[in-house]
Each structure stands twice: as structure tokens, then as C-alpha cells.
Design a protein around this motif. Structure first.
Motif, PDB file in Angstrom:
ATOM      1  N   VAL A  21      -3.148  44.779  62.530  1.00  0.00           N
ATOM      2  CA  VAL A  21      -2.850  44.888  61.083  1.00  0.00           C
ATOM      3  C   VAL A  21      -3.913  45.975  60.302  1.00  0.00           C
ATOM      4  CG1 VAL A  21      -2.822  43.853  58.744  1.00  0.00           C
ATOM      5  CG2 VAL A  21      -1.788  42.729  60.905  1.00  0.00           C
ATOM      6  N   GLU A  22      -5.063  45.826  60.755  1.00  0.00           N
ATOM      7  CA  GLU A  22      -6.124  46.779  59.983  1.00  0.00           C
ATOM      8  C   GLU A  22      -5.821  48.331  60.659  1.00  0.00           C
ATOM      9  OE1 GLU A  22     -10.040  45.911  60.927  1.00  0.00           O
ATOM     10  OE2 GLU A  22     -10.065  43.823  59.686  1.00  0.00           O
ATOM     11  N   ALA A  23      -5.302  48.326  61.924  1.00  0.00           N
ATOM     12  CA  ALA A  23      -5.101  49.659  62.111  1.00  0.00           C
ATOM     13  C   ALA A  23      -3.861  50.323  61.678  1.00  0.00           C
ATOM     14  CB  ALA A  23      -4.930  49.495  63.771  1.00  0.00           C
ATOM     15  N   GLU A  24      -2.773  49.245  61.739  1.00  0.00           N
ATOM     16  CA  GLU A  24      -1.708  50.061  60.943  1.00  0.00           C
ATOM     17  C   GLU A  24      -1.827  50.259  59.732  1.00  0.00           C
ATOM     18  OE1 GLU A  24       1.293  46.796  61.502  1.00  0.00           O
ATOM     19  OE2 GLU A  24       1.672  47.196  63.492  1.00  0.00           O
ATOM     20  N   ALA A  25      -2.709  49.565  58.704  1.00  0.00           N
ATOM     21  CA  ALA A  25      -2.978  49.964  57.420  1.00  0.00           C
ATOM     22  C   ALA A  25      -3.689  51.259  57.324  1.00  0.00           C
ATOM     23  CB  ALA A  25      -3.846  48.971  56.587  1.00  0.00           C
ATOM     24  N   GLY A  26      -4.682  51.291  58.406  1.00  0.00           N
ATOM     25  CA  GLY A  26      -5.420  52.501  58.405  1.00  0.00           C
ATOM     26  C   GLY A  26      -4.339  53.968  58.695  1.00  0.00           C
ATOM     27  N   ASN A  27      -3.492  53.745  59.550  1.00  0.00           N
ATOM     28  CA  ASN A  27      -2.636  54.748  59.996  1.00  0.00           C
ATOM     29  C   ASN A  27      -1.693  55.043  58.847  1.00  0.00           C
ATOM     30  OD1 ASN A  27      -3.544  54.952  62.519  1.00  0.00           O
ATOM     31  ND2 ASN A  27      -1.969  53.582  63.548  1.00  0.00           N
ATOM     32  N   ALA A  28      -1.128  54.225  58.027  1.00  0.00           N
ATOM     33  CA  ALA A  28      -0.273  54.316  56.832  1.00  0.00           C
ATOM     34  C   ALA A  28      -1.012  55.082  55.628  1.00  0.00           C
ATOM     35  CB  ALA A  28      -0.123  53.105  56.197  1.00  0.00           C
ATOM     36  N   SER A  29      -2.551  54.778  55.611  1.00  0.00           N
ATOM     37  CA  SER A  29      -3.319  55.356  54.814  1.00  0.00           C
ATOM     38  C   SER A  29      -3.739  56.842  55.067  1.00  0.00           C
ATOM     39  CB  SER A  29      -4.578  54.737  54.546  1.00  0.00           C
ATOM     40  OG  SER A  29      -5.517  55.360  53.670  1.00  0.00           O
ATOM     41  N   THR A  30      -4.023  56.846  56.322  1.00  0.00           N
ATOM     42  CA  THR A  30      -4.060  58.636  56.876  1.00  0.00           C
ATOM     43  C   THR A  30      -2.751  59.257  56.604  1.00  0.00           C
ATOM     44  OG1 THR A  30      -5.507  57.718  58.535  1.00  0.00           O
ATOM     45  CG2 THR A  30      -4.458  59.782  59.027  1.00  0.00           C
ATOM     46  N   GLN A  31      -1.466  58.759  56.858  1.00  0.00           N
ATOM     47  CA  GLN A  31      -0.387  59.453  56.885  1.00  0.00           C
ATOM     48  C   GLN A  31      -0.077  59.800  55.366  1.00  0.00           C
ATOM     49  OE1 GLN A  31       1.504  60.712  59.134  1.00  0.00           O
ATOM     50  NE2 GLN A  31       0.019  59.835  60.925  1.00  0.00           N
ATOM     51  N   ALA A  32      -0.192  58.863  54.638  1.00  0.00           N
ATOM     52  CA  ALA A  32      -0.102  59.000  53.056  1.00  0.00           C
ATOM     53  C   ALA A  32      -0.842  60.347  52.717  1.00  0.00           C
ATOM     54  CB  ALA A  32      -0.437  58.035  52.394  1.00  0.00           C
ATOM     55  N   ALA A  33      -2.421  60.418  53.024  1.00  0.00           N
ATOM     56  CA  ALA A  33      -3.243  61.484  52.810  1.00  0.00           C
ATOM     57  C   ALA A  33      -2.897  62.547  53.393  1.00  0.00           C
ATOM     58  CB  ALA A  33      -4.611  61.052  53.428  1.00  0.00           C
TER      59      ALA A  33
END
Length: 226
Positions: A83-95
Motif C-alpha cells: 500500500v505504501e509503495a503504491e501510494a509513493g508511486n502515485a505521488s511520484t507519477q503526479a509529480a
């Protein structure tokens, strides 16, 4: 700096940016952008992915039937890290999406807005003075005739900034196209030459193999006759 040289440098810069392209610039600068403005989140996301991979490998070596408690505990940790990795990936993709939008806006300003503002600012500044048609010719008459009048719009009797920018852009585009065409032709010739050399080498190896087979068959025939 003379306005003509400034416009020339501007056209060179915009042509270089257009040749490189938005996608390539974004891919080259994205790691730097993440390190400068999203260093903590990016590092946390990378650490979470690495830990998730390690735990998955460790979980694969645990039997749920033999040690269910340990397997269940490890499974909960894996789910949490996922879950943390998916949230981090989503944040990175948004950036990265925001950064790509910034690059696109910057390229629009650099390749369209800035050249337009520059040529407009120097719209009435003469770039080059056109030679007169004859010593006693009327003012504004050049040896190019009507073409000289077109070239000197808004800056008579000289070449205007808009015309100078258009000419430089056109000539530079033709030069880039010619270089690209020559490079493509050279690559095609090299590919054909390499293919021909490979075919020649394969033919030579085939001939050698055939000669060896013939020699071997001849030797066997002589032994049988003896």
C-alpha cells in the motif's frame, strides 16, 4: 549585442529545443527534478519498493502450513508495504505529470512566445541596410526592387526583424533536414555494407565446410577401397 545576432541565437536555441523534443527533455530532467524537489518522498518510495521485494522473497520461502503464524505476520507486512509503495508511486507519477506540464509550458514560452516578443520589440529596428538601386535613386528604393520593399516592411530601407527571423528559421530548417538526410543515407550504406560482408563471410564458411565434407568423404572412400 546586435539585434540580428540576438535573433539568430534565439532561432538556434528554439531549433535545438524543437529538435530534442519535449519527451526527451522531460525524461532527461525528471530524475533531477525528483531529487531536488521530492527527494524525501522519492527516497521513501524507493526504500519501500526495495523492502517489499525483499519481504516477498522471504515470504516465498515460508510455508503457510508449517509456520502459519510467521507467514501471516510476514503477509501483513507485505500488504502494508505494498500500500505504501503504491501510494509513493502515485505521488511520484503526479509529480512527474506536473513536471511534464511545466516543461511543455516552458518550451511553448521559449519556442513561440519569446521569439514573437523579441521580433515585435525589434520590429522597427533595421537588421541590415539594403543597398540603393543607384547613387541618385529615390529614398527607400533598393536594387532588389519590390522584393526589397517586402523585406524591409516596418524597417525600411533595411531588412526587418520579422523577415530576418523567418529567413534564418527557414535556412536552419533546410540545413538540419539536409544533415538528417545525409546521415540517414550514410547509415543505410553502412548497413548494406555490413550485410554484404556478413553474407560474404557466411559464404566463405559454407565453402570451407563443403570442402571439409568433401575431403572427409574422399578419405572414407579410399579406406573402403583399401
Amino acid at each position: 549585442m546586435h539585434p540580428a545576432l540576438l535573433i539568430l541565437l534565439c532561432v538556434l536555441a528554439t531549433s535545438a529545443l524543437s529538435a530534442v523534443g519535449h519527451a526527451r527533455i522531460t525524461s532527461l530532467l525528471s530524475p533531477l527534478y525528483l531529487r531536488l524537489f521530492h527527494a524525501r518522498a522519492h527516497a521513501h518510495s524507493r526504500a519501500a519498493r526495495a523492502e517489499l521485494l525483499r519481504l516477498r522473497l522471504e515470504l516465498g520461502g515460508i510455508s503457510a502450513q508449517d509456520d502459519f503464524a510467521k507467514w501471516a505476520k510476514m503477509r501483513r507486512r507485505v500488504d502494508k508495504l505494498q500500500v505504501e509503495a503504491e501510494a509513493g508511486n502515485a505521488s511520484t507519477q503526479a509529480a512527474l505529470s506536473f513536471f511534464a506540464l511545466l516543461i511543455r509550458a516552458g518550451m511553448l514560452l521559449a519556442t513561440t512566445v519569446f521569439p514573437f516578443v523579441l521580433t515585435t520589440y525589434y520590429g522597427k529596428t533595421p537588421m541590415f541596410f539594403l543597398p540603393p538601386a543607384r547613387p541618385n535613386a529615390p529614398e527607400g528604393t533598393t536594387w532588389l526592387g519590390p522584393i526589397g520593399w517586402v523585406l524591409s516592411l516596418t524597417a525600411a530601407p533595411a531588412v526587418s526583424a520579422g523577415v530576418w527571423s523567418t529567413v534564418v528559421t527557414r535556412v536552419l530548417g533546410l540545413a538540419i533536414g539536409a544533415v538528417a538526410s545525409v546521415s540517414k543515407d550514410v547509415q543505410g550504406v553502412r548497413s548494406k555494407r555490413a550485410a554484404a560482408q556478413a553474407g560474404t563471410a557466411a559464404g566463405a564458411e559454407g565453402e570451407k565446410a563443403g570442402q571439409k565434407s568433401a575431403v572427409g568423404a574422399g578419405g572414407k572412400g579410399e579406406k573402403k577401397m583399401q
